[in-house]
Write a protein that holds these residues in place. Sequence first.
Motif, PDB file in Angstrom:
ATOM      1  N   GLY A 122       0.638  -1.518  -0.140  1.00 52.27           N
ATOM      2  CA  GLY A 122      -0.631  -0.377   0.094  1.00 52.27           C
ATOM      3  C   GLY A 122       0.726   1.217  -0.043  1.00 52.27           C
ATOM      4  N   PHE A 123       1.737   1.437   0.730  1.00 51.16           N
ATOM      5  CA  PHE A 123       3.046   2.477   0.358  1.00 51.16           C
ATOM      6  C   PHE A 123       3.290   3.214  -0.681  1.00 51.16           C
ATOM      7  N   TYR A 124       4.057   2.118  -0.876  1.00 51.76           N
ATOM      8  CA  TYR A 124       4.778   1.823  -2.031  1.00 51.76           C
ATOM      9  C   TYR A 124       3.954   1.500  -3.630  1.00 51.76           C
ATOM     10  N   HIS A 125       2.466   1.779  -3.206  1.00 51.24           N
ATOM     11  CA  HIS A 125       1.437   1.612  -4.133  1.00 51.24           C
ATOM     12  C   HIS A 125       1.282   3.757  -4.256  1.00 51.24           C
ATOM     13  N   HIS A 126       1.774   4.134  -3.343  1.00 54.83           N
ATOM     14  CA  HIS A 126       1.862   5.824  -3.264  1.00 54.83           C
ATOM     15  C   HIS A 126       2.659   6.409  -3.356  1.00 54.83           C
ATOM     16  N   PHE A 127       3.682   5.549  -2.933  1.00 54.96           N
ATOM     17  CA  PHE A 127       4.907   6.106  -2.859  1.00 54.96           C
ATOM     18  C   PHE A 127       6.201   5.303  -3.575  1.00 54.96           C
ATOM     19  N   THR A 128       7.194   5.866  -4.433  1.00 58.05           N
ATOM     20  CA  THR A 128       8.385   4.907  -4.603  1.00 58.05           C
ATOM     21  C   THR A 128       9.606   4.663  -3.474  1.00 58.05           C
ATOM     22  N   SER A 129       9.420   5.574  -2.730  1.00 54.18           N
ATOM     23  CA  SER A 129      10.160   5.408  -2.078  1.00 54.18           C
ATOM     24  C   SER A 129      10.364   6.563  -0.291  1.00 54.18           C
ATOM     25  N   LYS A 130      10.614   6.315   0.921  1.00 55.45           N
ATOM     26  CA  LYS A 130      10.252   7.678   1.744  1.00 55.45           C
ATOM     27  C   LYS A 130      10.739   9.029   1.082  1.00 55.45           C
ATOM     28  N   ASP A 131      12.040   8.278   0.083  1.00 58.19           N
ATOM     29  CA  ASP A 131      12.233  10.012  -0.270  1.00 58.19           C
ATOM     30  C   ASP A 131      11.207  11.550  -0.825  1.00 58.19           C
ATOM     31  N   GLU A 132      10.458  10.234  -1.931  1.00 58.78           N
ATOM     32  CA  GLU A 132       9.482  10.730  -2.285  1.00 58.78           C
ATOM     33  C   GLU A 132       8.052  11.279  -1.503  1.00 58.78           C
ATOM     34  N   LEU A 133       8.197  10.629  -0.096  1.00 61.27           N
ATOM     35  CA  LEU A 133       6.991  10.637   0.172  1.00 61.27           C
ATOM     36  C   LEU A 133       7.575  12.247   1.468  1.00 61.27           C
ATOM     37  N   LEU A 134       9.280  12.149   1.647  1.00 61.39           N
ATOM     38  CA  LEU A 134       9.311  13.998   1.899  1.00 61.39           C
ATOM     39  C   LEU A 134       9.109  14.844   1.010  1.00 61.39           C
ATOM     40  N   PHE A 135       9.256  14.177  -0.026  1.00 64.60           N
ATOM     41  CA  PHE A 135       9.412  15.551  -1.116  1.00 64.60           C
ATOM     42  C   PHE A 135       6.827  15.755  -1.080  1.00 64.60           C
ATOM     43  N   VAL A 136       6.677  14.826  -1.436  1.00 64.51           N
ATOM     44  CA  VAL A 136       5.027  15.019  -1.746  1.00 64.51           C
ATOM     45  C   VAL A 136       4.761  16.308  -0.018  1.00 64.51           C
ATOM     46  N   ILE A 137       5.615  15.774   0.819  1.00 67.78           N
ATOM     47  CA  ILE A 137       5.236  16.636   1.983  1.00 67.78           C
ATOM     48  C   ILE A 137       5.337  18.774   2.010  1.00 67.78           C
ATOM     49  N   HIS A 138       6.114  18.304   1.270  1.00 70.69           N
ATOM     50  CA  HIS A 138       7.113  20.187   1.130  1.00 70.69           C
ATOM     51  C   HIS A 138       5.656  20.629  -0.123  1.00 70.69           C
ATOM     52  N   ASP A 139       6.000  19.234  -1.392  1.00 73.27           N
ATOM     53  CA  ASP A 139       5.045  19.902  -2.577  1.00 73.27           C
ATOM     54  C   ASP A 139       3.656  19.789  -2.375  1.00 73.27           C
ATOM     55  N   GLU A 140       2.753  19.442  -1.321  1.00 70.32           N
ATOM     56  CA  GLU A 140       1.147  19.828  -0.514  1.00 70.32           C
ATOM     57  C   GLU A 140       1.642  21.237   0.069  1.00 70.32           C
ATOM     58  N   PHE A 141       2.842  22.067   0.337  1.00 73.66           N
ATOM     59  CA  PHE A 141       2.931  23.029   1.038  1.00 73.66           C
ATOM     60  C   PHE A 141       2.434  24.038   0.076  1.00 73.66           C
ATOM     61  N   ILE A 142       3.913  23.915  -0.454  1.00 77.17           N
ATOM     62  CA  ILE A 142       4.445  24.819  -1.950  1.00 77.17           C
ATOM     63  C   ILE A 142       3.621  25.534  -2.987  1.00 77.17           C
ATOM     64  N   THR A 143       2.767  24.104  -3.178  1.00 77.57           N
ATOM     65  CA  THR A 143       1.537  23.960  -4.476  1.00 77.57           C
ATOM     66  C   THR A 143       0.760  24.837  -3.931  1.00 77.57           C
ATOM     67  N   TYR A 144      -0.171  24.577  -2.926  1.00 76.34           N
ATOM     68  CA  TYR A 144      -0.686  25.573  -1.904  1.00 76.34           C
ATOM     69  C   TYR A 144      -0.286  27.374  -2.107  1.00 76.34           C
ATOM     70  N   VAL A 145       0.865  27.729  -1.774  1.00 72.81           N
ATOM     71  CA  VAL A 145       1.144  28.850  -1.203  1.00 72.81           C
ATOM     72  C   VAL A 145       0.946  29.496  -3.471  1.00 72.81           C
ATOM     73  N   LEU A 146       1.917  28.871  -3.559  1.00 74.31           N
ATOM     74  CA  LEU A 146       1.750  29.391  -4.876  1.00 74.31           C
ATOM     75  C   LEU A 146       0.194  28.949  -5.937  1.00 74.31           C
ATOM     76  N   GLU A 147      -0.591  28.976  -5.913  1.00 72.65           N
ATOM     77  CA  GLU A 147      -1.498  28.273  -6.569  1.00 72.65           C
ATOM     78  C   GLU A 147      -2.309  30.329  -5.992  1.00 72.65           C
ATOM     79  N   LYS A 148      -2.171  30.421  -4.411  1.00 70.72           N
ATOM     80  CA  LYS A 148      -3.169  31.555  -3.713  1.00 70.72           C
ATOM     81  C   LYS A 148      -2.034  32.406  -3.919  1.00 70.72           C
TER      82      LYS A 148
END
Length: 193
Positions: free
Chosen positions: A32-58
């Motif tokens: 289930g984890f690897y269905h959503h993320f290729t690695s723990k590194d990608e998970l860390l990227f997604v964590i950042h991407d969520e908030f920077i995407t929000y700020v950029l859209e606003k």
Amino acid sequence: MIEASLVLFEKYGFHGVTVNQIVQETGTSKGGFYHHFTSKDELLFVIHDEFITYVLEKATAAKETYEWPTEKLQAIVKEFVKVFDLYKSHISVFYQEHIYLKPHYETLIKEKRDQFKQLMVDIVSEGKKTGVFRRDLPEEITAMAILGMVNWIYKWYRPSGPKSIEEIATIFVDLILHAVLEKDRVEIIPIDT
């Protein structure tokens, strides 16, 4: 899965948490984890991407919605400040753990951060050209000063503190506009965001 990871990363650090701990905490499987993320590194990227995407859209929406640079800057600063409440854990984890990102993810993050920085530079430039902002301000340094000032919120903001995030946003808008506006233009126009 992201929320559980945030709790674990905040408590034990990125390297102190395994994929096994994440799946155990969320009641899923490694598959289930690897269905959503290729690695723990990608998970860390997604964590950042969520908030920077929000700020950029606003910020992009503010740039397209408002006519005057003052209104644009107000709206962007207000939304940028709010992100430190909406994504507090994301931001804390990112700033603590971003040194572990793989170069590919660093590049993707840098691209979005550069877009946000450029948007701020453009608004400062527009404000100077229209005579609303002080003409003596260096555009890039001014944009970076605003970004640095707001980014530091993650170090001290507490939701249980004496000021709400909206009150803090209003204070930041006031400080920033008083710094950039021409002396005869220091009338802050309230906007709805």
